[in-house]
Motif scaffolding. Structure first.
Motif, PDB file in Angstrom:
ATOM      1  N   LEU A 122       0.741  -1.449  -0.047  1.00 46.15           N
ATOM      2  CA  LEU A 122      -0.064   0.143  -0.111  1.00 46.15           C
ATOM      3  C   LEU A 122       0.864   1.205   0.260  1.00 46.15           C
ATOM      4  O   LEU A 122       0.559   2.201  -0.788  1.00 46.15           O
ATOM      5  CB  LEU A 122      -0.836  -0.041   1.078  1.00 46.15           C
ATOM      6  N   LEU A 123       1.945   1.278   0.737  1.00 50.23           N
ATOM      7  CA  LEU A 123       2.732   2.433   0.768  1.00 50.23           C
ATOM      8  C   LEU A 123       3.415   2.762  -0.423  1.00 50.23           C
ATOM      9  O   LEU A 123       3.691   3.699  -0.849  1.00 50.23           O
ATOM     10  CB  LEU A 123       3.672   2.093   2.053  1.00 50.23           C
ATOM     11  N   GLY A 124       3.921   1.373  -0.943  1.00 45.75           N
ATOM     12  CA  GLY A 124       4.519   1.701  -2.344  1.00 45.75           C
ATOM     13  C   GLY A 124       3.633   2.196  -3.616  1.00 45.75           C
ATOM     14  O   GLY A 124       3.982   3.412  -4.192  1.00 45.75           O
ATOM     15  N   GLU A 125       2.450   1.877  -3.303  1.00 48.82           N
ATOM     16  CA  GLU A 125       1.380   2.413  -4.333  1.00 48.82           C
ATOM     17  C   GLU A 125       1.186   3.949  -3.893  1.00 48.82           C
ATOM     18  O   GLU A 125       0.994   4.774  -5.081  1.00 48.82           O
ATOM     19  CB  GLU A 125       0.227   1.441  -4.385  1.00 48.82           C
ATOM     20  N   THR A 126       1.011   4.210  -2.851  1.00 47.12           N
ATOM     21  CA  THR A 126       0.689   5.404  -2.372  1.00 47.12           C
ATOM     22  C   THR A 126       1.761   6.364  -2.801  1.00 47.12           C
ATOM     23  O   THR A 126       1.380   7.415  -3.389  1.00 47.12           O
ATOM     24  CB  THR A 126       0.627   5.333  -0.800  1.00 47.12           C
ATOM     25  N   ILE A 127       3.047   6.028  -2.734  1.00 47.13           N
ATOM     26  CA  ILE A 127       3.871   7.141  -2.945  1.00 47.13           C
ATOM     27  C   ILE A 127       4.263   7.300  -4.423  1.00 47.13           C
ATOM     28  O   ILE A 127       4.432   8.205  -4.949  1.00 47.13           O
ATOM     29  CB  ILE A 127       5.540   6.581  -2.542  1.00 47.13           C
ATOM     30  N   ARG A 128       3.890   6.194  -5.152  1.00 49.41           N
ATOM     31  CA  ARG A 128       4.050   6.329  -6.719  1.00 49.41           C
ATOM     32  C   ARG A 128       2.888   7.106  -7.090  1.00 49.41           C
ATOM     33  O   ARG A 128       3.081   7.973  -8.123  1.00 49.41           O
ATOM     34  CB  ARG A 128       4.019   4.992  -7.388  1.00 49.41           C
ATOM     35  N   ARG A 129       1.677   7.202  -6.448  1.00 46.62           N
ATOM     36  CA  ARG A 129       0.509   7.992  -6.726  1.00 46.62           C
ATOM     37  C   ARG A 129       0.682   9.331  -6.586  1.00 46.62           C
ATOM     38  O   ARG A 129       0.025  10.147  -7.039  1.00 46.62           O
ATOM     39  CB  ARG A 129      -0.663   7.457  -6.269  1.00 46.62           C
ATOM     40  N   LEU A 130       1.854   9.784  -5.714  1.00 48.75           N
ATOM     41  CA  LEU A 130       1.930  11.286  -5.281  1.00 48.75           C
ATOM     42  C   LEU A 130       2.894  11.875  -6.310  1.00 48.75           C
ATOM     43  O   LEU A 130       3.682  11.268  -6.670  1.00 48.75           O
ATOM     44  CB  LEU A 130       2.529  10.958  -3.746  1.00 48.75           C
ATOM     45  N   SER A 131       2.649  13.084  -6.308  1.00 53.75           N
ATOM     46  CA  SER A 131       3.265  13.845  -7.241  1.00 53.75           C
ATOM     47  C   SER A 131       4.472  14.398  -6.509  1.00 53.75           C
ATOM     48  O   SER A 131       4.523  14.096  -5.110  1.00 53.75           O
ATOM     49  CB  SER A 131       2.379  15.202  -7.704  1.00 53.75           C
ATOM     50  N   PRO A 132       5.448  14.932  -7.016  1.00 49.14           N
ATOM     51  CA  PRO A 132       6.648  15.400  -6.120  1.00 49.14           C
ATOM     52  C   PRO A 132       6.070  16.195  -4.945  1.00 49.14           C
ATOM     53  O   PRO A 132       6.745  16.278  -4.081  1.00 49.14           O
ATOM     54  CB  PRO A 132       7.477  16.027  -7.326  1.00 49.14           C
ATOM     55  N   SER A 133       5.450  17.174  -5.456  1.00 52.63           N
ATOM     56  CA  SER A 133       5.017  18.248  -4.088  1.00 52.63           C
ATOM     57  C   SER A 133       4.063  17.350  -3.145  1.00 52.63           C
ATOM     58  O   SER A 133       4.084  17.673  -2.082  1.00 52.63           O
ATOM     59  CB  SER A 133       4.109  19.360  -4.913  1.00 52.63           C
ATOM     60  N   GLY A 134       3.533  16.204  -3.501  1.00 56.17           N
ATOM     61  CA  GLY A 134       2.713  15.494  -2.542  1.00 56.17           C
ATOM     62  C   GLY A 134       3.578  14.748  -1.615  1.00 56.17           C
ATOM     63  O   GLY A 134       3.550  14.580  -0.443  1.00 56.17           O
ATOM     64  N   ARG A 135       4.804  14.101  -2.427  1.00 57.13           N
ATOM     65  CA  ARG A 135       5.773  13.562  -1.631  1.00 57.13           C
ATOM     66  C   ARG A 135       6.388  14.352  -0.488  1.00 57.13           C
ATOM     67  O   ARG A 135       6.771  13.947   0.577  1.00 57.13           O
ATOM     68  CB  ARG A 135       6.861  12.812  -2.470  1.00 57.13           C
ATOM     69  N   LEU A 136       6.503  15.499  -0.838  1.00 55.66           N
ATOM     70  CA  LEU A 136       7.223  16.632   0.159  1.00 55.66           C
ATOM     71  C   LEU A 136       6.532  16.478   1.379  1.00 55.66           C
ATOM     72  O   LEU A 136       7.041  16.724   2.565  1.00 55.66           O
ATOM     73  CB  LEU A 136       7.328  18.014  -0.476  1.00 55.66           C
ATOM     74  N   ARG A 137       5.310  16.313   1.453  1.00 58.88           N
ATOM     75  CA  ARG A 137       4.348  16.540   2.601  1.00 58.88           C
ATOM     76  C   ARG A 137       4.545  15.426   3.622  1.00 58.88           C
ATOM     77  O   ARG A 137       4.207  15.360   4.864  1.00 58.88           O
ATOM     78  CB  ARG A 137       2.996  16.487   2.272  1.00 58.88           C
ATOM     79  N   LEU A 138       5.176  14.352   3.133  1.00 62.10           N
ATOM     80  CA  LEU A 138       5.633  13.213   4.022  1.00 62.10           C
ATOM     81  C   LEU A 138       6.747  13.334   4.849  1.00 62.10           C
ATOM     82  O   LEU A 138       6.812  12.818   6.043  1.00 62.10           O
ATOM     83  CB  LEU A 138       6.031  11.694   3.265  1.00 62.10           C
ATOM     84  N   VAL A 139       7.215  14.509   4.651  1.00 60.09           N
ATOM     85  CA  VAL A 139       8.560  14.932   5.227  1.00 60.09           C
ATOM     86  C   VAL A 139       8.351  16.481   5.860  1.00 60.09           C
ATOM     87  O   VAL A 139       8.597  17.244   5.054  1.00 60.09           O
ATOM     88  CB  VAL A 139      10.000  14.885   4.362  1.00 60.09           C
ATOM     89  N   PRO A 140       8.216  16.692   7.067  1.00 60.66           N
ATOM     90  CA  PRO A 140       7.805  17.953   7.717  1.00 60.66           C
ATOM     91  C   PRO A 140       9.110  18.513   7.553  1.00 60.66           C
ATOM     92  O   PRO A 140      10.010  18.203   7.786  1.00 60.66           O
ATOM     93  CB  PRO A 140       7.328  17.758   9.237  1.00 60.66           C
ATOM     94  N   PRO A 141       9.012  20.151   7.307  1.00 51.37           N
ATOM     95  CA  PRO A 141      10.157  21.059   7.211  1.00 51.37           C
ATOM     96  C   PRO A 141      10.686  21.120   8.434  1.00 51.37           C
ATOM     97  O   PRO A 141       9.977  20.889   9.636  1.00 51.37           O
ATOM     98  CB  PRO A 141       9.424  22.366   6.572  1.00 51.37           C
ATOM     99  N   ARG A 142      11.989  21.400   8.694  1.00 50.54           N
ATOM    100  CA  ARG A 142      12.738  21.311   9.823  1.00 50.54           C
ATOM    101  C   ARG A 142      12.907  22.704  10.390  1.00 50.54           C
ATOM    102  O   ARG A 142      13.847  22.996  11.148  1.00 50.54           O
ATOM    103  CB  ARG A 142      14.132  20.729   9.629  1.00 50.54           C
ATOM    104  N   GLY A 143      12.359  23.805   9.808  1.00 50.07           N
ATOM    105  CA  GLY A 143      12.348  24.900  10.363  1.00 50.07           C
ATOM    106  C   GLY A 143      11.718  25.775   9.313  1.00 50.07           C
ATOM    107  O   GLY A 143      11.548  25.686   8.354  1.00 50.07           O
ATOM    108  N   PHE A 144      11.872  27.222   9.583  1.00 49.53           N
ATOM    109  CA  PHE A 144      11.262  28.129   8.670  1.00 49.53           C
ATOM    110  C   PHE A 144      12.033  28.212   7.272  1.00 49.53           C
ATOM    111  O   PHE A 144      11.301  28.134   6.510  1.00 49.53           O
ATOM    112  CB  PHE A 144      11.335  29.762   9.432  1.00 49.53           C
ATOM    113  N   TRP A 145      13.241  28.124   7.379  1.00 50.83           N
ATOM    114  CA  TRP A 145      14.105  28.429   6.145  1.00 50.83           C
ATOM    115  C   TRP A 145      13.908  27.307   5.191  1.00 50.83           C
ATOM    116  O   TRP A 145      13.602  27.214   3.962  1.00 50.83           O
ATOM    117  CB  TRP A 145      15.435  28.616   6.346  1.00 50.83           C
ATOM    118  N   ASP A 146      13.780  26.132   5.893  1.00 50.77           N
ATOM    119  CA  ASP A 146      13.388  24.797   5.370  1.00 50.77           C
ATOM    120  C   ASP A 146      11.993  24.844   4.695  1.00 50.77           C
ATOM    121  O   ASP A 146      11.695  24.641   3.269  1.00 50.77           O
ATOM    122  CB  ASP A 146      13.664  23.545   6.182  1.00 50.77           C
TER     123      ASP A 146
END
Lengths: 216, 665
Positions: B140-164
């Motif tokens: 499920l995770l594999g198919e979920t990631i493949r279905r996500l656009s690059p910008s969607g994938r970014l949401r899986l990794v929260p930013p580490r601060g303001f500049w990030d």
């Protein structure tokens, strides 16, 4: 890994499996410029420039029905597909489909949001569309023209009226030309204001991008 | 024999005397430790069962019922116990049913059997559920990631601060690329066997479990339908993802142990929730190539009830329930271990055609002709028996030095084993070995008493009759030559051993004339060179029935006649004399031939079929006893032969004595 070898792999799922476990999404779907270089990505989507050509490169999922899977590009606003899908076989035996598209000229001064839809027609499971959100930035010339138009309409329009009419009559043309060429300060002001406005438009474009969020 | 070997044997015998008889365990149980398993025995049956399991391992298949048939004592329970041990890992799920309550819906019953095994605290249960959860999550995770656009994938990794955060908004490669790389790495391990071990590291390098879980949940919500099956899948899959990502099994356990009954109205209203959940459960097992088998050991015990009516009802309920379930739910392999006689004489005759077609249908295995059941052989060969002896005796010797140098059959000899080879089942072989072992190891007495010999031979006769009885249904015209041979062998035995003195014939021949299948007769002559009484088996049915009779009657027409009268044995007696067959018969009578049709009873047929194999086994037994120096008088066999077959002999005497015309009229 090819479709056939995936079928034999212990981790491969059988062709008939529940909908959420099916391999429908492409293995790789990426957008590059015509030279094959990757594009910048933001949280709003892929960053494209207006009036440019790009390519969507798709490696389809392992398909138990082999070559029957078809791929097409659904055009959204500001995007126009060019030509037909090209098929290449990569070094590892996988097939890559390349679809070229062009972004529109984009007359507006700030970026536009759109999306590229890759449609995979799977013979067994039907249509699956993968959407890649994009942000299309207008060209720099477009920004300058917009800035110049804005400045010209606000500074030059009253001055032109004043220079062309005297006591309710139009001035003779030589006198009008002389009057206009005499006002060099206004020229400098115009250039400065145009640059300033152009930066302002550019800043607004950034605000647009920072406030936009992709849905997929 | 070298002195050292003598000493070794003597100390081995001494050691054996201190231990229990290793052959006393001849009744298998499912929970036995399998100390005495000999893989060579039933190797083909094991291969077939594993072949069937492998077919189910390929993925979606219609459910199938596999009968595994054998006589009592041929090793059915032992085979199941060894399968249970062999398959006790996370590659498949084997549920052994110990009950089948007649009031319960089979789907309900099987669902709880599987759920109870899955949620158990046994190592294998935990492994299977964890393996399944991991693989569902990875897929499920594999198919979920493949279905996500690059910008969607970014949401899986929260930013580490303001500049990030700002860098990602602005599309700055330095901020975006490392996060996309982490997601790509996560996608790469989804197709890898190391997924369960590698996953926790991703939470440490910045991926957000909540975001990952939400993304998978969104994908499942989007992909699955809104109907009852879709609902069950969503809850079940999300429970598995929760279990893998957060290590929380409660949700999954609550759902499987009845939580699905609290589903929304549109799901609960759809009905058959247990059947649907069972289907979803089996579907997920099939998707990940984990075959699910349900085995019933000793089917005859399951279908036993207080009265004959209750048994019939129980049998019908069981078969109908099983068939309805396997029709409605795919991916289930049901293994029925049953006694062959019970299967053919009790289960199948009580079923209608629809049920028979489903319960007893062809099993197709790669590289093998279709078969309808997996049959267990009655006995085994000398090598296998020797392996059984070694498997049981060597561990009993404990840490005795040089025990590997003992003779392969120690403490038996070759004759001992040859003697038990004729036994009709492996259990009776073991019983005989048990007895012989006691004689060799524990007592001075070297052989069985005459009474024990008589009992063994009688038991062997009864068992051979049972086996012959099981064959009755399968007897066809193709068996005519072998029946003629069997009858000849029995008649010869009477004559050679003077079982009645004198026998009313002087010569007994098996003759063949004309048709290669139907043209076989036994001819009993009262004078050496004169024609005699022909005894023929008329077994053909349908369009071949008249040809079979005609082939027998043709014996009257040979140039130098071998028969003066003819007795034709037919299972339905003179009822068969209709149509063309009747015309043939009348014609023969009109020509003045002494011919008559007698009824061939099941009892007679069983006697004829059972006699030759019994005689072979009995002779081997006697030879083995003689081999160890025990004299066995001829009466030991003759008494049984005479006693048990005298009714048939009376009939033969009657046929020889009575004129043919009288009998027919």
């Amino acid at each position: 890994m090819t479709a056939a070898s995936m079928q034999g792999s212990p981790l491969a799922l059988p062709p008939a499996c529940p909908p959420s476990l099916r391999r429908q999404a492409p293995e790789i779907a990426r957008v590059t410029n015509v030279r094959g270089q990757p594009l910048h990505v933001s949280t709003a989507g892929l960053l494209l420039a207006a009036h440019q050509r790009y390519q969507v490169r798709v490696i389809p999922p392992p398909c138990p029905d082999g070559d029957k899977l078809t791929i097409s590009l659904a055009a959204d606003e500001h995007i126009r597909p060019i030509g037909t899908t090209q098929e290449h076989v990569l070094g590892d035996g996988k097939k890559e489909y390349v679809l070229t598209f062009a972004t529109s000229r984009l007359l507006r001064p700030i970026p536009a949001q759109s999306q590229v839809s890759i449609v995979l027609n799977h013979p067994r499971w039907g249509e699956y569309a993968q959407e890649l959100p994009v942000v299309i930035w207008p060209t720099k010339l477009n920004t300058i023209v917009w800035a110049l138009s804005l400045v010209a309409s606000t500074i030059w329009a009253p001055y032109l009226g004043q220079a062309a009419v005297h006591d309710g009559h139009l001035r003779p043309l030589p006198e009008l030309v002389r009057k206009l060429t005499d006002s060099k300060e206004l020229g400098f002001i115009t250039v400065g204001a145009t640059i300033g406005v152009a930066f302002l438009v550019y800043a607004m474009s950034w605000v647009f991008q920072l406030c936009t969020r992709s849905d997929s | 024999m070298p002195a050292s070997l003598e000493q070794l044997e003597s100390s081995a015998l001494e050691r054996l005397r201190q231990r229990e008889n290793p052959f006393s365990s001849y009744v298998a149980s499912l929970d036995e430790e399998q100390r005495y398993d000999v893989p060579e025995r039933l190797a083909e049956q094991r291969r077939d069962i594993n072949g069937i399991i492998d077919l189910f391992r390929q993925g979606n298949r219609p459910s199938q019922i596999i009968p595994i048939l054998g006589e009592a004592g041929t090793g059915k329970t032992h085979l199941l116990a060894s399968l249970k041990r062999e398959l006790d890992n996370d590659q498949q799920l084997l549920v052994i049913s110990e009950d089948f309550p007649k009031e319960r819906d089979p789907a309900d019953f099987f669902l709880w059997q599987i759920v109870s095994l899955l949620l158990g605290r046994k190592k294998t249960s935990v492994q299977i559920l964890s393996r399944l959860s991991n693989r569902v999550t990875a897929a499920l995770l594999g198919e979920t990631i493949r279905r996500l656009s690059p910008s969607g994938r970014l949401r899986l990794v929260p930013p580490r601060g303001f500049w990030d955060w700002f860098g990602r908004k602005a599309g700055i490669a330095a901020a975006v690329d490392p996060s996309l790389k982490k997601v790509q790495d996560l996608l790469d391990i989804c197709g890898n066997e190391r997924f369960p071990e590698a996953l926790p590291a991703f939470w440490d390098i910045g991926l957000d479990r909540d975001q990952v879980y939400e993304a998978v949940k969104d994908h499942v919500e989007e992909a699955e339908s809104a109907d009852a099956d879709g609902f069950l899948r969503k809850v079940f899959y999300c429970g598995m993802v929760l279990s893998t990502v957060f290590g929380r099994r409660e949700g999954l356990e609550d759902f499987l142990t009845g939580g699905f009954n609290d589903s929304p109205d549109h799901v609960a209203g759809a009905g058959d929730l247990t059947k649907r959940l069972l289907r979803v459960l089996l579907e997920i097992f099939a998707a990940f190539r984990i075959p699910v088998m349900i085995a019933f050991d000793q089917l005859e015990d399951f279908l036993r009830a207080g009265s004959r009516e209750a048994e019939k009802e129980l049998r019908e309920n069981f078969c109908r329930g099983l068939i309805a379930l396997t029709n409605a739910v795919p991916n289930l392999c049901v293994l029925l271990f049953a006694e062959r006689g019970f299967w053919f004489n009790t289960v199948l005759p009580s079923l209608d055609q629809f049920s028979t077609d489903r319960l007893y249908r062809d099993i197709s295995l790669p590289g093998k002709p279709n078969q309808r059941a997996i049959d267990l052989p009655l006995n085994c060969n000398l090598d296998t028996l020797a392996a059984i002896v070694r498997t049981r005796v060597l561990p009993t010797l404990g840490d005795l030095e040089n025990k590997d140098q003992l003779p392969a059959l120690f403490p038996f000899n070759r004759e001992d084993l040859s003697g038990v080879l004729g036994e009709p089942s492996i259990r009776s072989c073991l019983q005989q070995l048990c007895k012989r072992y006691s004689e060799i190891v524990f007592s001075e007495h070297k052989g069985p008493s005459p009474r024990e010999i008589h009992e063994s031979l009688t038991r062997s006769w009864d068992q051979h009759r049972l086996l012959a009885q099981a064959r009755l249904e399968d007897i066809t015209a193709t068996d005519i030559p072998s029946l003629v041979d069997a009858l000849k062998s029995w008649l010869d035995y009477w004559a050679d051993h003077h079982l009645s003195d004198p026998v009313p014939w002087v010569k007994n021949d098996a003759c063949q004339h004309g048709h290669e299948l139907f043209g076989h007769l036994n001819v009993l002559r009262t004078r050496p060179r004169s024609p005699g009484l022909g005894i023929g088996f008329w077994l053909a049915e349908g369009k071949h029935r008249p040809s079979d009779l005609a082939a027998k009657l043709a014996f009257f027409n040979v140039k130098s006649p071998v028969v003066r009268s003819l007795v034709i044995l037919r299972r339905d007696g003179t009822k068969a004399l209709g149509g063309v067959s009747g015309e043939h018969f009348k014609k023969a009578e009109n020509k003045g031939h002494a011919v008559r049709v007698e009824e061939l009873t099941d009892d007679d047929l069983v006697t004829i079929l059972a006699f030759p194999p019994w005689l072979k086994a009995a002779n081997a037994f006697v030879a083995a006893l003689t081999g160890i120096g025990q004299e066995v008088g001829p009466d030991a066999l003759n008494d049984i032969g005479r006693e048990r077959t005298k009714l048939l002999m009376e009939k033969v005497r009657k046929w020889l004595a009575e004129p043919a015309e009288e009998a027919t009229s």
